[in-house]
Scaffold this active site. Sequence first.
Site, short mmCIF file in Angstrom:
data_model
loop_
_atom_site.label_atom_id
_atom_site.label_comp_id
_atom_site.label_asym_id
_atom_site.label_seq_id
_atom_site.Cartn_x
_atom_site.Cartn_y
_atom_site.Cartn_z
N HIS A 1 -3.04 -3.58 -5.71
CA HIS A 1 -3.43 -3.03 -4.27
C HIS A 1 -4.99 -3.54 -4.31
CE1 HIS A 1 -3.81 0.63 -1.16
NE2 HIS A 1 -3.72 -0.72 -0.62
N SER B 1 0.79 -1.15 0.19
CA SER B 1 0.07 -0.02 0.06
C SER B 1 0.76 1.26 0.01
CB SER B 1 -0.97 0.11 1.26
OG SER B 1 -0.15 -0.05 2.42
N ASN C 1 -4.44 5.90 -1.19
CA ASN C 1 -3.61 6.53 0.20
C ASN C 1 -2.86 7.79 -0.15
OD1 ASN C 1 -4.34 4.31 1.61
ND2 ASN C 1 -2.68 3.14 0.88
#
Length: 309
Positions: free
Chosen positions: A165, A144, A215
């Site tokens: 991911h 990640s 993210n």
Amino acid sequence: MAFFVHHFCRRFSTSAVRNVAIKHVTVIGGGQMGAGIAQVAASTGHSVTVVDTNDDILQKAVKGIEGSLKRVVKKKFADKPEAADAYIQSVLQNVSTSTDAESVVQHSDLVVEAIVENLKIKQDVFGRLDKAAPSHTIFASNTSSLPISDIASATNRLDRFGGLHFFNPVPMMKLVEVIGTSATSQETFDSLLNFSKALGKTPVSCKDTPGFIVNRLLVPYMMEAIRLHERGHGSKEDIDIAMKLGAGYPMGPFELGDYVGLDTLKFIMDGWNAMDPENQLFVPSELLNKLVAEGKFGRKSGEGFYKYK
């Protein structure tokens, strides 16, 4: 001219990968993410082998998959218990386990790694598997936060290496970020996109940048909420309420941080700060560092920004 040559070579690579039909999948890591990836792959007819260091972890992974499937069939086969049992067994028949990764990858079309977020460990694993896997096998990391290109550098199949991911919990979350590096061939990237779609997921294409898409936006958002609180400009409770009611988010940033894990959040920020120390979005937080040092990681430890029973 150099760009044209690189683009031409990438598109018309002589790699063994030519729109590989992915049938046999090896998942490295039997934790929550690895088991989730194995479940969705097995549920869509793929032959899956979960690999980990010992049988206890693997047995727990299989039990976790079975438990998750039982929750699925409650909705899918609400009034058909026999059909529910048959579905669970059909999926579990597609799942096998092993502690011998080098042996398993010899028959794999795709290897997905879902182990600890440690670059050296990931490189060591892929370096070993690269020697054992056939030339057509595609490698992918579920990282990640770590650069895919850095992980891939331990192998000799840079054109057959990418990122997949997934999001937790994998069976429920529809999104998959598919990451290509500058060396990933178009054939490999297309195969990863098609595999994600075959799992019933919605893939998005990402470049190999810190945090990819989700993210990269989400972690700085959580960190800015912490800094806002540190400056005394809002309590954590008020900030959470404001973002839920004002922005329509299901969780506030502090609730989300506790759910993700404050140790994970700190690990990501420390890595990004080391890569780009001048970026103000990546500046560490004294409050976050303090909580992690005290072992307050969030929900999984019973206390983070909030306390949990």
